[in-house]
Scaffold this motif. Structure first.
Motif, short mmCIF file in Angstrom:
data_model
loop_
_atom_site.label_atom_id
_atom_site.label_comp_id
_atom_site.label_asym_id
_atom_site.label_seq_id
_atom_site.Cartn_x
_atom_site.Cartn_y
_atom_site.Cartn_z
N PHE A 89 0.82 -1.21 0.00
CA PHE A 89 0.00 0.00 0.00
C PHE A 89 0.86 1.26 0.00
O PHE A 89 0.49 2.27 -0.60
CB PHE A 89 -0.96 0.00 1.18
N SER A 90 2.00 1.23 0.65
CA SER A 90 2.92 2.37 0.62
C SER A 90 3.45 2.59 -0.78
O SER A 90 3.53 3.73 -1.26
CB SER A 90 4.08 2.15 1.58
N PHE A 91 3.80 1.52 -1.46
CA PHE A 91 4.24 1.62 -2.85
C PHE A 91 3.14 2.16 -3.74
O PHE A 91 3.37 2.99 -4.61
CB PHE A 91 4.72 0.24 -3.34
N PHE A 92 1.91 1.67 -3.53
CA PHE A 92 0.77 2.14 -4.31
C PHE A 92 0.53 3.63 -4.07
O PHE A 92 0.27 4.38 -5.01
CB PHE A 92 -0.48 1.34 -3.95
N LEU A 93 0.63 4.09 -2.83
CA LEU A 93 0.44 5.51 -2.52
C LEU A 93 1.51 6.35 -3.21
O LEU A 93 1.21 7.38 -3.82
CB LEU A 93 0.48 5.75 -1.01
N PHE A 94 2.77 5.93 -3.13
CA PHE A 94 3.85 6.67 -3.78
C PHE A 94 3.65 6.71 -5.29
O PHE A 94 3.86 7.75 -5.93
CB PHE A 94 5.20 6.04 -3.43
#
Length: 103
Positions: free
Chosen positions: A4-9
């Motif tokens: 999810f952090s990768f998706f947000l970035f």
């Protein structure tokens, strides 16, 4: 969490590349890398206007939207955790009516 952090970035990069002035995702990534590292070679060949648009117009709005979304998520979790009701929402609790009355 890492996914999810990768998706947000990734969504931040995509959002910062959209707008009236055409900007590629790679250019936005190079501008962000320049802002973090301070290395001038990353933004060589880019106009100062493009850097200003991304850093001072688009990114503050995107980060504000991400922060507001996170705050709304936390408030929903708090409602559901305090009331021990997984279906608790502002409409059921009357919070939306109170906010509308206050507005």
């Amino acid at each position: 969490m890492l996914l999810f952090s990768f998706f947000l970035f990734t969504m931040i990069l995509v959002s910062a590349s959209m707008g009236y002035v055409e900007t590629g995702i790679g250019d936005v990534a190079r501008i962000l890398a320049h802002a973090v590292s301070g290395e001038k070679d990353l933004v060589r060949g880019m106009g100062e206007t493009l850097i200003t648009i991304v850093m001072e117009v688009r990114l503050p709005r995107i980060f504000t939207c991400a922060a507001v979304g996170g705050c709304l998520a936390v408030s929903g979790v708090l409602f559901q955790g305090i009331l021990l009701n997984p279906l608790a929402d502002p409409y059921t609790l009357g919070v939306s009516a109170g906010a509308a009355f206050g507005a």
